[in-house]
Design a protein around this motif. Structure first.
Motif: not given
Length: 359
Positions: A194-195, A198-199, A201-202, A298, A310, A346-347
């Motif tokens: 998940k982390k 997230t990165n 797909t910034r 985190d 952001t 989670e994604i």
């Protein structure tokens, strides 16, 4: 892991990845033994089935396809090429496979394994890939591939590493591979995936600012830092040997009205923590080359959110698929359905598990 995938499954994989619309894709793993070389083989087979007339060009960031891990001694998956495919690998790696390879040209790119050569497979067989770890060298290899085959699909066996750029505008898309070798349990693996999703797909920085940043980096090849103040204005350019160890210099360059901070290199917790010591580092857009450049823990992420900082990228990446490997280092495998269900919850990116060999 389940057995070898069928032709129809490989064609389905090509559709999931939208390979026909891509010019390049990187396969990146969460860590060692994630299974990315096996996934590379599967994507090669998928491309062959879905696009039999299109040329494939394969290289690696670092070294892949050797019969055993040079550190642990464990047996590793091999990279299997078909006759006619293009390969870029270092000279000392050429004879370490059993495929017959014809040297088409020498690239002029140097690695620890020697100069990288551009080759064409004259038979089916295994190859060892040993490519460069510098972004500009990967771009140069793609340019040389395209002189030989303009419409080729370039596949890069990549890495999520502070020292090995898998993105940075190198490829259009990435496939993330995570395995039970990278976590102690399914929940931990799901959190790590998940982390990274997230990165990867910034969101991209505004197009006009991205164009300004690209021009600035072209005009100043040694630049590591761009600071924007106001609409469309680069206020400061810093030429540094690296980001790590130079956070104090970046921090001192910030002013209250700065709006965007672009950093070229690995965006680590250490670098960001130094920036957080500046009272001016708030309500600002922090920008990396792409999502593979973020290595922020985190706790540091929470501090960024508190400062209303952001995260953005210069080069957005397509992430069409996450692939999971149920096999742990000791050989045991977790339940595949449970693994896929937990990660999928989670994604938003589709999750799949592929066959064992890929060839």
């Amino acid at each position: 892991m389940r057995q070898k995938m069928s032709v129809s499954e490989h064609i389905r994989l090509a559709e999931q990845l939208n390979l026909k619309a891509l010019s390049s894709i990187a396969i990146v793993g969460l860590g060692k033994d994630a299974g990315k070389t096996t996934v590379l083989n599967h994507i090669m087979r998928a491309a062959e089935q879905a696009m039999p007339k299109r040329s494939l060009a394969i290289t690696s960031i670092g070294r892949d396809g050797e019969p055993e891990d040079v550190v642990t001694g464990n047996v590793k998956p091999r990279v299997y090429v078909k006759k006619g495919q293009l390969v870029a690998t270092a000279r000392r790696s050429i004879m370490r496979g059993d495929a017959s390879l014809e040297v088409l040209s020498l690239s002029g790119i140097r690695t620890a394994e020697g100069e990288v050569a551009i080759l064409q497979a004259r038979s089916n067989g295994f190859v060892e890939l040993a490519g460069p770890s510098i972004a500009s060298d990967i771009r140069e290899l793609e340019a040389q591939f395209r002189k030989i085959s303009p419409d080729c699909l370039m596949l890069v066996d990549g890495a999520l590493s502070r020292n090995s750029p898998a993105g940075g505008g190198l490829t259009e898309a990435v496939v993330l591979v995570g395995g039970m070798a990278n976590a102690s349990n399914i929940e931990e693996l799901a959190h790590k995936i998940k982390k990274q999703v997230t990165n990867l797909t910034r969101p991209a920085l505004d197009q006009d600012l991205r164009a300004l940043a690209s021009d600035a980096f072209s005009d100043h090849p040694k630049a590591r830092v761009l600071i924007f103040s106001g609409p469309g204005e680069i206020r400061r350019i810093l030429e540094l040997p690296a980001l790590i160890g130079h956070g104090e210099e970046i921090k001192k360059a910030l002013l209250p009205d700065d709006t965007v901070l672009v950093l070229r290199g690995a965006m680590t917790s250490r670098v960001v923590s130094e920036l957080l010591n500046s009272e001016h580092f708030e309500k600002i857009k922090l920008v990396a080359e792409d999502g593979t450049r973020y290595f922020i823990d985190d706790q540091t992420m929470k501090r960024l959110a508190q400062r209303d900082v952001t995260l953005h990228v210069l080069h957005p990446l397509l992430l069409p698929l996450v692939i999971v490997n149920p096999k742990a280092v000791d050989g045991h495998a977790v339940d595949v359905d449970s693994l896929i269900h937990t990660v999928s919850s989670e994604i938003a990116v589709p999750v799949a598990q592929l066959g064992a060999s890929g060839w």
